[in-house]
Design a protein around this motif. Structure first.
Motif, PDB file in Angstrom:
ATOM      1  N   SER A 244     -21.128  25.849 -20.313  1.00 50.21           N
ATOM      2  CA  SER A 244     -22.916  26.049 -20.407  1.00 50.21           C
ATOM      3  C   SER A 244     -23.220  26.626 -19.292  1.00 50.21           C
ATOM      4  CB  SER A 244     -23.459  24.335 -20.632  1.00 50.21           C
ATOM      5  OG  SER A 244     -22.905  23.708 -19.349  1.00 50.21           O
ATOM      6  N   LYS A 245     -24.535  26.815 -19.323  1.00 47.87           N
ATOM      7  CA  LYS A 245     -25.077  27.600 -18.047  1.00 47.87           C
ATOM      8  C   LYS A 245     -26.791  27.257 -17.976  1.00 47.87           C
ATOM      9  CE  LYS A 245     -26.012  32.026 -20.265  1.00 47.87           C
ATOM     10  NZ  LYS A 245     -25.461  33.572 -20.276  1.00 47.87           N
ATOM     11  N   GLY A 246     -27.061  27.349 -16.899  1.00 47.61           N
ATOM     12  CA  GLY A 246     -28.857  27.302 -16.637  1.00 47.61           C
ATOM     13  C   GLY A 246     -29.005  28.487 -15.551  1.00 47.61           C
ATOM     14  N   THR A 247     -30.291  28.265 -15.452  1.00 50.95           N
ATOM     15  CA  THR A 247     -30.965  29.362 -14.493  1.00 50.95           C
ATOM     16  C   THR A 247     -30.119  29.364 -12.944  1.00 50.95           C
ATOM     17  OG1 THR A 247     -32.746  27.837 -13.918  1.00 50.95           O
ATOM     18  CG2 THR A 247     -33.010  29.612 -15.459  1.00 50.95           C
ATOM     19  N   SER A 248     -29.585  27.920 -12.806  1.00 47.76           N
ATOM     20  CA  SER A 248     -29.252  27.758 -11.556  1.00 47.76           C
ATOM     21  C   SER A 248     -27.882  26.901 -11.310  1.00 47.76           C
ATOM     22  CB  SER A 248     -30.106  26.778 -10.486  1.00 47.76           C
ATOM     23  OG  SER A 248     -30.416  25.718 -11.399  1.00 47.76           O
ATOM     24  N   TYR A 249     -27.101  26.993 -12.629  1.00 47.37           N
ATOM     25  CA  TYR A 249     -25.788  26.279 -12.815  1.00 47.37           C
ATOM     26  C   TYR A 249     -24.952  27.171 -13.643  1.00 47.37           C
ATOM     27  CZ  TYR A 249     -26.666  24.024 -17.094  1.00 47.37           C
ATOM     28  OH  TYR A 249     -26.723  23.769 -18.423  1.00 47.37           O
ATOM     29  N   LEU A 250     -23.617  26.920 -13.336  1.00 53.73           N
ATOM     30  CA  LEU A 250     -22.552  27.584 -14.437  1.00 53.73           C
ATOM     31  C   LEU A 250     -21.494  26.334 -14.274  1.00 53.73           C
ATOM     32  CD1 LEU A 250     -22.114  31.156 -13.065  1.00 53.73           C
ATOM     33  CD2 LEU A 250     -23.008  30.593 -15.248  1.00 53.73           C
ATOM     34  N   ARG A 251     -21.091  26.236 -15.773  1.00 51.16           N
ATOM     35  CA  ARG A 251     -20.068  25.078 -16.016  1.00 51.16           C
ATOM     36  C   ARG A 251     -18.884  25.697 -16.796  1.00 51.16           C
ATOM     37  NH1 ARG A 251     -23.122  21.389 -18.205  1.00 51.16           N
ATOM     38  NH2 ARG A 251     -23.460  20.302 -16.181  1.00 51.16           N
ATOM     39  N   PHE A 252     -17.562  25.647 -16.000  1.00 50.15           N
ATOM     40  CA  PHE A 252     -16.616  26.243 -16.621  1.00 50.15           C
ATOM     41  C   PHE A 252     -15.597  25.225 -17.132  1.00 50.15           C
ATOM     42  CE2 PHE A 252     -17.608  29.980 -13.810  1.00 50.15           C
ATOM     43  CZ  PHE A 252     -18.118  30.714 -14.850  1.00 50.15           C
ATOM     44  N   ALA A 253     -14.692  25.423 -18.115  1.00 50.97           N
ATOM     45  CA  ALA A 253     -13.482  24.523 -18.548  1.00 50.97           C
ATOM     46  C   ALA A 253     -12.484  24.945 -17.602  1.00 50.97           C
ATOM     47  CB  ALA A 253     -13.095  24.655 -19.895  1.00 50.97           C
ATOM     48  N   LYS A 254     -11.969  23.909 -16.757  1.00 53.12           N
ATOM     49  CA  LYS A 254     -10.987  24.018 -15.722  1.00 53.12           C
ATOM     50  C   LYS A 254      -9.723  24.594 -16.270  1.00 53.12           C
ATOM     51  CE  LYS A 254      -9.578  21.683 -11.554  1.00 53.12           C
ATOM     52  NZ  LYS A 254      -9.718  20.430 -10.751  1.00 53.12           N
ATOM     53  N   ASP A 255      -9.302  24.072 -17.089  1.00 53.15           N
ATOM     54  CA  ASP A 255      -8.014  24.448 -17.781  1.00 53.15           C
ATOM     55  C   ASP A 255      -7.855  25.899 -18.358  1.00 53.15           C
ATOM     56  OD1 ASP A 255      -9.542  23.685 -19.983  1.00 53.15           O
ATOM     57  OD2 ASP A 255      -7.940  23.040 -21.190  1.00 53.15           O
ATOM     58  N   VAL A 256      -9.139  26.274 -18.829  1.00 55.87           N
ATOM     59  CA  VAL A 256      -9.048  27.563 -19.303  1.00 55.87           C
ATOM     60  C   VAL A 256      -9.116  28.735 -18.170  1.00 55.87           C
ATOM     61  CG1 VAL A 256     -10.589  29.220 -20.748  1.00 55.87           C
ATOM     62  CG2 VAL A 256     -10.299  26.950 -21.513  1.00 55.87           C
ATOM     63  N   PHE A 257     -10.074  28.351 -17.143  1.00 57.84           N
ATOM     64  CA  PHE A 257     -10.102  28.966 -16.316  1.00 57.84           C
ATOM     65  C   PHE A 257      -8.831  29.377 -15.455  1.00 57.84           C
ATOM     66  CE2 PHE A 257     -10.519  29.647 -11.434  1.00 57.84           C
ATOM     67  CZ  PHE A 257     -11.576  30.913 -11.290  1.00 57.84           C
ATOM     68  N   HIS A 258      -8.107  28.368 -15.218  1.00 57.62           N
ATOM     69  CA  HIS A 258      -6.737  28.489 -14.553  1.00 57.62           C
ATOM     70  C   HIS A 258      -5.717  29.189 -15.308  1.00 57.62           C
ATOM     71  CE1 HIS A 258      -7.610  26.764 -10.805  1.00 57.62           C
ATOM     72  NE2 HIS A 258      -8.271  25.473 -11.368  1.00 57.62           N
ATOM     73  N   LYS A 259      -5.964  29.484 -16.563  1.00 60.40           N
ATOM     74  CA  LYS A 259      -4.875  30.265 -17.379  1.00 60.40           C
ATOM     75  C   LYS A 259      -4.655  31.479 -17.186  1.00 60.40           C
ATOM     76  CE  LYS A 259      -7.051  31.113 -21.990  1.00 60.40           C
ATOM     77  NZ  LYS A 259      -6.863  30.923 -23.464  1.00 60.40           N
ATOM     78  N   TYR A 260      -5.680  31.887 -16.383  1.00 63.19           N
ATOM     79  CA  TYR A 260      -5.842  33.705 -16.508  1.00 63.19           C
ATOM     80  C   TYR A 260      -5.439  34.101 -15.328  1.00 63.19           C
ATOM     81  CZ  TYR A 260      -9.320  33.657 -20.288  1.00 63.19           C
ATOM     82  OH  TYR A 260      -9.920  33.765 -21.627  1.00 63.19           O
ATOM     83  N   PRO A 261      -4.838  35.403 -15.395  1.00 62.82           N
ATOM     84  CA  PRO A 261      -4.182  35.721 -13.944  1.00 62.82           C
ATOM     85  C   PRO A 261      -5.078  35.667 -12.625  1.00 62.82           C
ATOM     86  CG  PRO A 261      -4.621  37.684 -15.496  1.00 62.82           C
ATOM     87  CD  PRO A 261      -4.854  36.123 -16.169  1.00 62.82           C
ATOM     88  N   LEU A 262      -4.582  35.881 -11.437  1.00 62.88           N
ATOM     89  CA  LEU A 262      -5.319  36.051 -10.398  1.00 62.88           C
ATOM     90  C   LEU A 262      -6.476  37.054 -10.337  1.00 62.88           C
ATOM     91  CD1 LEU A 262      -5.898  34.825  -7.502  1.00 62.88           C
ATOM     92  CD2 LEU A 262      -3.826  36.288  -6.656  1.00 62.88           C
ATOM     93  N   ALA A 263      -6.138  38.272 -10.773  1.00 54.96           N
ATOM     94  CA  ALA A 263      -7.097  39.375 -10.846  1.00 54.96           C
ATOM     95  C   ALA A 263      -8.369  38.910 -11.556  1.00 54.96           C
ATOM     96  CB  ALA A 263      -6.420  40.601 -11.254  1.00 54.96           C
ATOM     97  N   VAL A 264      -8.170  38.219 -12.870  1.00 54.90           N
ATOM     98  CA  VAL A 264      -9.216  37.882 -13.623  1.00 54.90           C
ATOM     99  C   VAL A 264     -10.078  36.673 -12.885  1.00 54.90           C
ATOM    100  CG1 VAL A 264      -9.984  37.153 -15.888  1.00 54.90           C
ATOM    101  CG2 VAL A 264      -8.217  38.835 -15.992  1.00 54.90           C
ATOM    102  N   LYS A 265      -9.279  35.834 -12.263  1.00 56.83           N
ATOM    103  CA  LYS A 265     -10.193  34.643 -11.861  1.00 56.83           C
ATOM    104  C   LYS A 265     -10.903  35.139 -10.515  1.00 56.83           C
ATOM    105  CE  LYS A 265      -6.421  31.881 -11.212  1.00 56.83           C
ATOM    106  NZ  LYS A 265      -5.732  30.421 -10.785  1.00 56.83           N
ATOM    107  N   ARG A 266     -10.497  36.114  -9.988  1.00 58.09           N
ATOM    108  CA  ARG A 266     -11.241  36.712  -8.731  1.00 58.09           C
ATOM    109  C   ARG A 266     -12.564  37.495  -9.312  1.00 58.09           C
ATOM    110  NH1 ARG A 266      -6.058  39.389  -5.439  1.00 58.09           N
ATOM    111  NH2 ARG A 266      -5.867  37.632  -3.961  1.00 58.09           N
ATOM    112  N   ARG A 267     -12.491  37.917 -10.414  1.00 57.09           N
ATOM    113  CA  ARG A 267     -13.441  38.664 -10.987  1.00 57.09           C
ATOM    114  C   ARG A 267     -14.651  37.633 -11.515  1.00 57.09           C
ATOM    115  NH1 ARG A 267     -13.131  44.504 -12.377  1.00 57.09           N
ATOM    116  NH2 ARG A 267     -11.418  45.212 -11.155  1.00 57.09           N
TER     117      ARG A 267
END
Length: 472
Positions: A244-267
């Motif tokens: 979810s997101k709002g004008t002043s926050y972003l909420r990510f799924a932690k397990d999904v975020f960490h499955k991506y390679p380092l280059a994508v996480k940096r982006r």
């Protein structure tokens, strides 16, 4: 040949085209070619007022445009003052003011594009400069022939039709068409970082490995394509991670975020700051790595990151939020137990709630001023050490406090107003630590550095002030 190159790049752009013209060989050749191609160029000249000849150069461009029957517009500004107030090198300050003016002209006139005359030799220098300062893939890809959006406009493209053209080809065109141009004497002064690369490093590399310049351009093309591919992957990763997101926050799924390679996480980290703070364009490699280091340690719960943005994590979620939405007192430095404390120079003092204030000297020489990338962070700043004594004083705000912040030419404003402008949460403003020197407020952490403490070409030594929160 030049006509075909320019036409292939700029032919699809709506007329008119605003051209940044300095009076040098490159910009005059570009202006002349655009005129010959019937693209209705408008000559725009920004006078940096840095050299005695600046006014004469503006007059030269004006007369050249008049001789071609091309509209001419000009403006000027105090580059040195802007440089001092914003903590920028002279070269960077001049670039920012110049582009601000060019895009303002384009917006006012409804132009189809802004065009500048960077050529292949400029591209080589830019890539090497980016390499030497530790740039990522975007920097090593160099400048692009067509850029949109840019930091100056989301809708007006920046066009560089000469990027595959060598300087020798431009000079040959001018000679063939008997076009006289000006030469900037500072282009030969090796005190400037770019000029050292141009006159010393590039010839040395070309001598060491003939054909080096052409191969570097080919490498930049490869990296530009790879960058586009990674950007595509990152867009898909963003959609997968985002809960979810709002004008002043972003909420990510932690397990999904960490499955991506380092280059994508940096982006993803960079994309998050672009979403929450679109005006913040200086996210550095260490700042990205600090965020990733935090997210890789499940024992860490929250940190104040950068640009008044907090990072927090739970077993399942990552939350990236601005100060406006996350008012938790121990996430900010405060003087809770006393109104005033001192810190030795250099030294460190505990503020409470796990927060510390540290002072240390920075390795610096006045010769570094032109090319120095001065540190800017919510809770870290570099200052002119001449303003401070053996002890640094921190205190809470009092009624009627004033500060003369950078960017206001020495004018003062109320500390209370600046805190509002800088989005410092109201619940913590009364205990917010202010750095003072001789009773003058010289830095509001999370806010602005004072005019008196700014770094100038006359600065001889630097101090670093930093607030940091440590895990218990």
């Amino acid at each position: 040949m030049l006509f075909n190159i320019v036409k292939s790049i700029i032919g699809i752009i709506d007329k008119p085209v605003v051209v940044g013209v300095s009076g040098g060989s490159d910009s005059l050749a570009l202006l002349h070619i655009l005129m010959e191609l019937g693209l209705s160029p408008i000559a725009a000249h920004y006078n940096h007022k840095l050299r005695e000849e600046a006014d004469q150069e503006a007059e030269f461009v004006r007369e050249f445009a008049r001789s071609l029957g091309i509209p001419f517009l000009e403006d000027s500004g105090d580059v040195r003052l802007f440089s001092e107030e914003e903590g920028l090198s002279i070269e960077e300050a001049a670039r920012i003011l110049r582009y601000q003016y060019l895009f303002q002209v384009a917006d006012d006139l409804g132009a189809g594009a802004v065009s500048v005359a960077h050529h292949a030799d400029d591209q080589i220098e830019t890539i090497l400069m980016n390499l030497l300062r530790g740039s990522g893939m975007k920097g090593l890809a160099g400048m692009q022939e067509v850029s949109m959006p840019t930091q100056w406009s989301a809708t007006i493209p920046l066009i560089r039709p000469f990027l595959t053209v060598w300087k020798d080809q431009i000079l040959e065109y001018l000679d063939k068409n008997q076009i006289f141009y000006l030469e900037d004497p500072t282009n030969k002064e090796v005190i400037f970082h770019r000029n050292k690369i141009r006159h010393e490093l590039v010839p040395s590399l070309e001598n060491f490995s003939p054909g080096f310049k052409q191969r570097l351009l080919q490498t930049s093309d490869i990296l530009a394509a790879d960058d586009s591919a990674l950007e595509y992957l990152s867009e898909n990763a963003w959609e997968s991670c985002l809960i979810s997101k709002g004008t002043s926050y972003l909420r990510f799924a932690k397990d999904v975020f960490h499955k991506y390679p380092l280059a994508v996480k940096r982006r993803l980290i960079r994309k998050a700051i672009e979403y929450l703070r679109p005006e913040f364009r200086e996210l550095s490699f260490p700042q990205v790595e600090r965020a990733l280091d935090f997210l890789s340690d499940p024992k860490k719960k929250s940190i104040n990151w950068v640009a008044k943005v907090n990072l927090s994590q739970s077993p399942n979620k990552i939350v990236i939020s601005t100060w406006e939405t996350d008012i938790v007192k121990n996430k900010f430095p405060q003087l809770l137990d006393q109104d005033k404390i001192t810190c030795s120079n250099p030294g460190e003092v505990a503020l409470g709630n796990g927060w510390y204030f540290t002072v240390k000297t920075i390795d610096y020489s006045p010769d570094d001023f032109e090319r120095m990338a001065f540190q800017k962070d919510d809770f870290l700043v570099w200052v002119d050490s001449d303003l401070f004594h053996e002890e640094i004083t921190l205190r809470n705000r009092t009624e009627g406090d004033l500060i003369s912040p950078l960017g206001m030419g020495g004018k003062s404003m109320k500390v209370s107003d600046l805190m509002i402008n800088e989005k410092i949460p109201s619940a913590v403003r009364n205990q917010w630590p202010l750095i003072v020197s001789d009773d003058s407020i010289v830095w509001i952490p999370g806010g602005r550095l004072g005019h008196k403490a700014r770094i100038t070409e006359n600065t001889n030594a630097l101090l670093q002030f930093a607030f940091d929160k440590r895990e218990s």
